[in-house]
Every structure is written in structure tokens, then in C-alpha cells.
Design a protein around this motif. Structure first.
Motif, PDB file in Angstrom:
ATOM      1  N   PHE A  72       0.817  -1.074   0.098  1.00 52.16           N
ATOM      2  CA  PHE A  72      -0.071  -0.050  -0.159  1.00 52.16           C
ATOM      3  C   PHE A  72       1.000   1.311  -0.021  1.00 52.16           C
ATOM      4  CE2 PHE A  72       0.704  -0.990   4.627  1.00 52.16           C
ATOM      5  CZ  PHE A  72       0.739   0.363   5.101  1.00 52.16           C
ATOM      6  N   ALA A  73       0.394   2.541  -0.655  1.00 52.55           N
ATOM      7  CA  ALA A  73       1.158   3.487  -0.792  1.00 52.55           C
ATOM      8  C   ALA A  73       0.814   4.456   0.516  1.00 52.55           C
ATOM      9  CB  ALA A  73       0.702   4.370  -1.952  1.00 52.55           C
ATOM     10  N   ALA A  83      11.315  -5.411  -5.008  1.00 57.22           N
ATOM     11  CA  ALA A  83      10.601  -5.914  -6.299  1.00 57.22           C
ATOM     12  C   ALA A  83       9.193  -5.638  -6.571  1.00 57.22           C
ATOM     13  CB  ALA A  83      10.940  -7.085  -7.101  1.00 57.22           C
ATOM     14  N   GLU A  84       8.686  -6.134  -5.227  1.00 56.30           N
ATOM     15  CA  GLU A  84       7.123  -5.890  -5.351  1.00 56.30           C
ATOM     16  C   GLU A  84       6.560  -4.365  -5.163  1.00 56.30           C
ATOM     17  OE1 GLU A  84       3.124  -6.543  -4.732  1.00 56.30           O
ATOM     18  OE2 GLU A  84       4.551  -7.837  -5.529  1.00 56.30           O
ATOM     19  N   ALA A 127       4.152  -2.962  -7.923  1.00 52.52           N
ATOM     20  CA  ALA A 127       2.976  -2.317  -7.571  1.00 52.52           C
ATOM     21  C   ALA A 127       2.705  -0.831  -7.877  1.00 52.52           C
ATOM     22  CB  ALA A 127       2.581  -2.588  -6.306  1.00 52.52           C
ATOM     23  N   HIS A 128       4.021  -0.159  -7.947  1.00 51.83           N
ATOM     24  CA  HIS A 128       4.179   1.284  -8.298  1.00 51.83           C
ATOM     25  C   HIS A 128       3.566   1.548  -9.696  1.00 51.83           C
ATOM     26  CE1 HIS A 128       5.620   5.266  -7.809  1.00 51.83           C
ATOM     27  NE2 HIS A 128       5.956   5.374  -8.826  1.00 51.83           N
ATOM     28  N   ILE A 129       4.063   0.350 -10.530  1.00 46.39           N
ATOM     29  CA  ILE A 129       4.058   0.760 -12.233  1.00 46.39           C
ATOM     30  C   ILE A 129       2.401   0.576 -12.129  1.00 46.39           C
ATOM     31  CG2 ILE A 129       4.143  -0.525 -14.246  1.00 46.39           C
ATOM     32  CD1 ILE A 129       7.178  -1.063 -13.256  1.00 46.39           C
ATOM     33  N   PRO A 141       7.254  -2.055 -20.034  1.00 49.09           N
ATOM     34  CA  PRO A 141       8.413  -2.639 -20.481  1.00 49.09           C
ATOM     35  C   PRO A 141       9.601  -2.479 -19.799  1.00 49.09           C
ATOM     36  CG  PRO A 141       7.187  -1.429 -22.257  1.00 49.09           C
ATOM     37  CD  PRO A 141       6.713  -1.009 -20.805  1.00 49.09           C
ATOM     38  N   LEU A 142       9.828  -1.758 -18.965  1.00 47.18           N
ATOM     39  CA  LEU A 142      10.966  -1.528 -18.157  1.00 47.18           C
ATOM     40  C   LEU A 142      10.834  -2.125 -16.865  1.00 47.18           C
ATOM     41  CD1 LEU A 142      11.397   2.131 -19.000  1.00 47.18           C
ATOM     42  CD2 LEU A 142      12.683   0.308 -20.029  1.00 47.18           C
ATOM     43  N   GLU A 143       9.854  -2.792 -16.517  1.00 49.89           N
ATOM     44  CA  GLU A 143       9.603  -3.414 -15.198  1.00 49.89           C
ATOM     45  C   GLU A 143      10.677  -4.196 -14.784  1.00 49.89           C
ATOM     46  OE1 GLU A 143       6.419  -6.091 -12.574  1.00 49.89           O
ATOM     47  OE2 GLU A 143       5.813  -4.914 -14.326  1.00 49.89           O
TER      48      GLU A 143
END
Length: 361
Positions: free
Chosen positions: A8-9, A52-53, A57-59, A72-74
Motif C-alpha cells: 500500500f502507498a 521488486a514488489e 505495484a508502483h507501476i 516494458p521496463l519493469e
């Protein structure tokens, strides 16, 4: 093996972000372990999985135009997590010996500027001059509500006459006749009738340009291969056709800029071979007290539009609206300054994302 992950943010920017450059996020991840407690290698793997998670999730929570650039950059972003994440802190960890699982929760700042480095094309080789940049001029105003005028209700007044009269009456008494006469009377009574007209509020704003806003926007766009030109320069070279003052004046009433003003500005930019220009407003809302921290919170409503003048007929290249940025401060002035600066960087990033998504890099 990762068993589960959650995130969560912690932020103020509606939908995406805490500040213009960093978003505070928290993630929880679980993995299986071989023994009753994790080895050093398993702990390191768990921490990397949590990082990484956070990035994944941010993306997913990014605006669509930015998401299109980042998906594409994940894998690349995740492999460079230590460049993108800062202030990483483990806030909780738990070992389930029976199930042989280890769970960790971390918080970290996701640095938007660092992510931008992976979106922006690589620069020129050492010793070479700077690569080509897209020139753009922007007229941005910061504004606050100056007056709210409520129209209505309207009142219509009319008069109705009320007549009252008593006729003469005769009555007998004993041997004689007595006559009683009441004079006819006319009373004028005023009756007020109301007709309510429902109208929306008419809001006026105090609007002004700001060098600080220009600097904040320019810093972001420069990293995305754009070069901001002072609108005063375009106004001078176009001999007033690019009417900066008209944009500012109309932003005092709202976000609807007259078509003629937009057309004149577009024509001026085409004649000067300036490919892009834009205009927008950052509207300060009245300050509030944050219920959690007790500090002053200020919201800024963001609106922007960029016109593409490269073709014979100018078209809208990108627009941003219905977007809010919030900031906290120990005073109203501090909160407003932080909110405007953050909103300026945010709108620049959102526009740049849309430019890049349309192939303008």
C-alpha cells in the motif's frame, strides 16, 4: 518461492504519489525457508523480493500514459531497485517455524526522478555536444479563489387589491325603525410572491505567473529531452500575437480559454517554428487541518493543455485535468509553497509521459 505479497502507498497526491519526486510505499512479502529460521541468503532474497514488489505495484498504480512507458521496463527497474528506492526500512518480520515461511514488511521511497532516467533516451557520448531537444513554451499560472458570488434567488413583487364592503342594514325596534349604515371600505394589501432562480456559483480567481513554477517545470522537462522557452520571449518575437497577458486574464475566470486566443498563439508559434506550447493553472484550495498530523494541508487542482504546432493544423498533444496534488506544512505559507512546487513538477512529469507515449522523445 514467494508465497504472497501485498503493498500500500503512503501518500497525499491523489492516486499516485506523495511528492513530485518520491512516493512512500510499504510492501509485505513471504517466502518458504529450509530451516527453522532464514539463512542470510534467504533474508537477502526476501528483501529483494519486497523491493521488486514495491516497484511492480508502483507501476500498476501509475497513470495509464506512464504505465505504458514503464511496463516494458519493469524487469530493468526491479534489477536496479537500489537506484530507484531510498530510505528502505524493515518495519516488521515474522517466522512461521511450523509452515517454514518468513514474512517481511518494508517501507521505501520510490524516486520518480530516478525512474525517469530509464525512460529518457541515452544522452550523447562523452565529448559530444548535447543532443537535440524539443523546444516548448508554457504559460502556467498559480491562482487562488478571490470571490464566490452566488446568483439568485430572484424575487418578483406584485400587488393584489383586497376589497372589503358592508352593505346598509335595517332593523325594526318597537314601533319605530332604526337604520344603521356601514360605509363601504377598500383596503389595498401588498402581497409578495417569490420566484427562485437556481444558478451556479460564479467564481473569480487571483492569478499570476511565477518564476519558481517555471523553474520546477523546466527541471523535469529538461531531463525528458525538452527545453523550456520563456513565454515572454515568444510574446516579443511574435509582436504580441502570443498574448501571455490574455491567458493570465482568462485564467482569472476559469480554465476555458477563448478559441481566438488559442488560435492566435498557435499561429505565432507556427511562424516562429516553435513545435509546442501549452497553458495551464495550478489552483490553490483553502487550507485544511490534517486530521492525522494536525499540520496544515493544502490541495492544488491541476489543469494543463499542450498544443502541437508542427503541422498545418495545430492539435492537442496532451492534456491533464481532474488531478489533485496535496502537501503538508507547519503553516499555510509552507504548505502552499510545497503544494505548488510539487504540483508543478507533477504536471510536468504527467505531460512528459504523454509526450513520450506519443513518440515525442
Amino acid at each position: 518461492m514467494i508465497l504472497c505479497a501485498s503493498l500500500f502507498a503512503l501518500g497525499l497526491f491523489s492516486g499516485y504519489g506523495q511528492s513530485a519526486t518520491a512516493v512512500r510505499r510499504q510492501a509485505s512479502v513471504s517466502i518458504r525457508i529450509k530451516g527453522s529460521k532464514p539463512t542470510a541468503a534467504e533474508s537477502a532474497a526476501l528483501l529483494n523480493a519486497a523491493k521488486a514488489e514495491i516497484i511492480a505495484a508502483h507501476i500498476k498504480e501509475a497513470p495509464q500514459s506512464r504505465q505504458n512507458l514503464l511496463v516494458p521496463l519493469e524487469a530493468t527497474l526491479q534489477s536496479n531497485a537500489d537506484r530507484i528506492l531510498s530510505a528502505v526500512q524493515v518495519v516488521a518480520e515474522q517466522t512461521d517455524r511450523k509452515a517454514k515461511t518468513q514474512t517481511i514488511s518494508i517501507v521505501a521511497d520510490v524516486n520518480e526522478t530516478a525512474i525517469d532516467q530509464f525512460i529518457t533516451p541515452a544522452g550523447p557520448a562523452a565529448g559530444q555536444s548535447d543532443g537535440p531537444k524539443h523546444y516548448i513554451t508554457l504559460v502556467f499560472v498559480s491562482r487562488r479563489q478571490a470571490r464566490v458570488m452566488e446568483l439568485g434567488p430572484e424575487v418578483i413583487q406584485s400587488e393584489s387589491a383586497v376589497n372589503s364592503a358592508t352593505d346598509s342594514a335595517s332593523q325594526s325596534s318597537g314601533g319605530g325603525t332604526a337604520s344603521t349604515t356601514v360605509t363601504a371600505r377598500k383596503d389595498a394589501t401588498s402581497i409578495t410572491k417569490s420566484a427562485v432562480a437556481k444558478n451556479s456559483h460564479k467564481i473569480s480567481y487571483e492569478a499570476s505567473t511565477s518564476g519558481e513554477l517555471d523553474a520546477a517545470i523546466s527541471a523535469v522537462l529538461a531531463d525528458r529531452n525538452f527545453k523550456l522557452v520563456d513565454p515572454a520571449t515568444i510574446r516579443t518575437r511574435s509582436k504580441g500575437a502570443f498574448a501571455v497577458e490574455k491567458f493570465v486574464e482568462q485564467f482569472k475566470a476559469g480554465n476555458d480559454i477563448e478559441p481566438q486566443v488559442v488560435e492566435d498563439a498557435s499561429t505565432a508559434c507556427q511562424q516562429l517554428k516553435l513545435p509546442f506550447y501549452g497553458f495551464g493553472s495550478l489552483t490553490l484550495e483553502p487550507p485544511q487541518t490534517d486530521p492525522v498530523s494536525g499540520r496544515t494541508r493544502v490541495n492544488v487542482q491541476i489543469y494543463a493543455k499542450v498544443i502541437d504546432c508542427r503541422d498545418a493544423f495545430p492539435t492537442t498533444l496532451a492534456s491533464v485535468e481532474a488531478t489533485q496534488y496535496s502537501a503538508l506544512g507547519s503553516s499555510q505559507t509552507e504548505a502552499e509553497t510545497a503544494a505548488l512546487n510539487g504540483a508543478a513538477k507533477t504536471v510536468a512529469r504527467l505531460l512528459a509521459d504523454k509526450f513520450n507515449a506519443k513518440g515525442v522523445r
